[in-house]
Design a protein around this motif. Sequence first.
Motif, mmCIF file in Angstrom:
data_model
loop_
_atom_site.group_PDB
_atom_site.id
_atom_site.type_symbol
_atom_site.label_atom_id
_atom_site.label_comp_id
_atom_site.label_asym_id
_atom_site.label_seq_id
_atom_site.Cartn_x
_atom_site.Cartn_y
_atom_site.Cartn_z
ATOM 1 N N ALA A 78 0.835 -1.210 0.000
ATOM 2 C CA ALA A 78 0.000 0.000 0.000
ATOM 3 C C ALA A 78 0.867 1.257 0.000
ATOM 4 N N ALA A 79 1.960 1.224 0.759
ATOM 5 C CA ALA A 79 2.874 2.371 0.796
ATOM 6 C C ALA A 79 3.508 2.604 -0.573
ATOM 7 N N GLU A 80 3.859 1.537 -1.254
ATOM 8 C CA GLU A 80 4.416 1.664 -2.611
ATOM 9 C C GLU A 80 3.374 2.267 -3.557
ATOM 10 N N ASN A 81 2.137 1.812 -3.440
ATOM 11 C CA ASN A 81 1.074 2.366 -4.285
ATOM 12 C C ASN A 81 0.881 3.855 -4.017
ATOM 13 N N ASP A 82 0.918 4.237 -2.746
ATOM 14 C CA ASP A 82 0.765 5.653 -2.391
ATOM 15 C C ASP A 82 1.919 6.480 -2.943
ATOM 16 N N TYR A 83 3.122 5.930 -2.848
ATOM 17 C CA TYR A 83 4.302 6.646 -3.351
ATOM 18 C C TYR A 83 4.227 6.813 -4.868
ATOM 19 N N LYS A 85 1.531 6.876 -6.687
ATOM 20 C CA LYS A 85 0.472 7.843 -6.987
ATOM 21 C C LYS A 85 0.958 9.268 -6.740
ATOM 22 N N ALA A 86 1.705 9.464 -5.653
ATOM 23 C CA ALA A 86 2.215 10.800 -5.328
ATOM 24 C C ALA A 86 3.196 11.285 -6.389
ATOM 25 N N GLN A 87 4.093 10.415 -6.813
ATOM 26 C CA GLN A 87 5.099 10.802 -7.785
ATOM 27 C C GLN A 87 4.507 11.075 -9.164
ATOM 28 N N LEU A 683 9.201 3.316 -9.384
ATOM 29 C CA LEU A 683 7.807 3.275 -8.963
ATOM 30 C C LEU A 683 7.264 1.862 -9.082
ATOM 31 N N PHE A 684 6.442 1.488 -8.119
ATOM 32 C CA PHE A 684 5.930 0.121 -8.041
ATOM 33 C C PHE A 684 4.439 0.172 -7.742
#
Length: 719
Positions: A78-83, A85-87, A683-684
């Motif tokens: 979930a943290a990777e998905n958030d990162y 999305k942010a980037q 990104l992942f």
Amino acid sequence: MSQILSKTKLSLIVSSALLIAACSNQNNEATNAMNDITAPIAKKVPHKMVIHNHTRVDDYYWMRDDSRKNPEVLAHLAAENDYMKAQLQHTEAMQEKIFQEIKARIEKDDSSVPTKKGYFYYASQMQGENEYPIYVRSSDFSGSNLEVLLNVNELAKAHDYYQVSGLSASPDGKLLAYGEDTVSRRIYTVQFKDIAGKTLLDDRLEGTNGGIVWGNDNKTVYYIKKDPQTLLGYQVFRHTLGTPQATDEMVYEESNKAYYTGLSKSKDGSSVFIWHSSTEASGVSVIDADNAKAMPKKFIEREEGHEYSISKMNDWYYINTNWQATNFRLMKVNKKHLGDKTQWQDVIPANDAVKLEDYELFANHLVYQQRENGISRLTIQELSSGKKQQLSFNDTAYTLSLYGNNELKNNKLRLYYTSFTTPGTHYDVDLNTLDKTQLKQAKVLGDFDSNNYASERIFVKARDGKKVPVSLVYRKDKFKKDGTNPLYQYAYGSYGHTIDPSFSVSRLSLLDRGFVYAVAHIRGSEMLGRPWYEDGKKLTKMNTFTDFIDVTKDLTAQGYGDKENVFAVGGSAGGLLMGAVINMAPEQYKGIAAAVPFVDVVTTMLDESIPLTTNEFKEWGNPKEKTYYDYMLSYSPYDQVKAQDYPNILVTTGLHDSQVQYFEPMKWVAKLRDYKTDDNLLLFKTDMEAGHGGASGRFKRIHDTALQYSFFIDLLNKS
């Protein structure tokens, strides 16, 4: 009165301004919060693995969770998905624009070309905003009395993911069998439907591969059951409608885990075929479809290195075989000599320069597809006279496939044709005159004109002197052969799978923005025949990676692409390709996209509990043997990550992937974050509902394409 109105207006203006400011502040805070998200750094838990007196330490082995319920693993994903999305938040408008332009090219109301089987013509329909097809049939080709068999949109409503597989009507046309998967692990439950009554039967076959084959009594069915851990389909059961699955009879069990098991029915309807397939050997067992108690008989004994497939017509079996034929040949044998290979007779002799790829039997014709120098061709032979004719096509390179030829007594051949500049086209070909009747060509909505695009086929010299075919397409008015166009390079290069040039409505969004699109037909495919595949597997696998790199260098040297703006893409085994080339030549690529990438080669191939591992030994090698271990270790993307600059990278996977487990790309990304020495994007994205094939639904998938294209275009705009 006017003063009161003025005050009211002023009050509204002030209130609106405050509201806008508040919303603006909230949006800015949300944007800032997104921008403040940092790349997730995974914890390290050293895990030692020792074999052949060699020790590897995997700091991220803990990420494997077969249950897919571990809170720590899910939180990191979930943290990777958030990162991610942010980037890429600033590209969301571009993503939406590309999504809409791709979607706008697709005809919303579309039907497949009906194909005849038994008493009916079967087809599928896409309607409006529907994500899934509606399956229909009619007693005639025109569809004058259409009846709905299955509306997948209705079935999918209750599920985040839904996939239908293996639709099959009973021989009398009264019942419909289909498999459904609601998880994306490719384990299906088979349902049976009374077509006239539109009701489901009580029969449910759990844990299957999604398909069945009917016996000729309309109540006996054969199906394959999967191992829930390895996901191998290895047991064939016989089920009688109206009885519990628990009482089904197992008619075959595959004891060799290097083999896949498949099922089909002969074109003449007399036999059920059980297929035994490994990378370098195959076999067939035959069951009498008229006898509900018949047991399978071996067509011949299986032999290491012998690959073949069969068809049946009347008293004769036809065999596509590599027996004393590197590029395969077609032979035949009378059914009375079943099991005796010495009785096989040549129909199409072996030719070291020409690969026999496919064939179709008709009552008085044989149609066969061959590949020579990378180009497919079709020959139609009249069986009674031996007369041969060859079909011709206009494009220099194209995709050609035979489908829907279910009837022996037919004077027409159904085929599908497409190229980089020709939308998918369906033809019926008269087997006597070779006249082609176009049944349908996919419509491309909007201002598409095929004359605006050009394709080329060239050969690139690899470092060892071999010539690698490359297919190219670009928009004419956007292309200059001066090294200024961005280059999008794609390849697969494994399992002998050949990527022929085909049309894509999505790709137009790249071409219209000036990209040159290239498919590198590297070793590991069968573009140049079986030897091309053999030269890119096991202990020659490195050729696959160096071919791809050499194609990149040559295309930019020739001016087809800008050497500062090369983008590379691959999925699954093509994701392995991406991982290998960026370890070996990271400076060649501005950005890469790796979808469901197979990157932890050695660890996966040492673990036989992981789905598909045992089937892959003949493709990659078995690392339990030191020679293969050392070689595989030398290119395994995860093991070869090093302290160096890497390109911008977008990695995508599905949590429920049954072929490349989610933890392979997850571990790879974590290790890349730890080692890479650059500030480029890494990104992942994990689709928490999908598996190996990505999202279900025709429009949902476009979002993934739009994300990838936007990722590259944004990098290009920053150049």
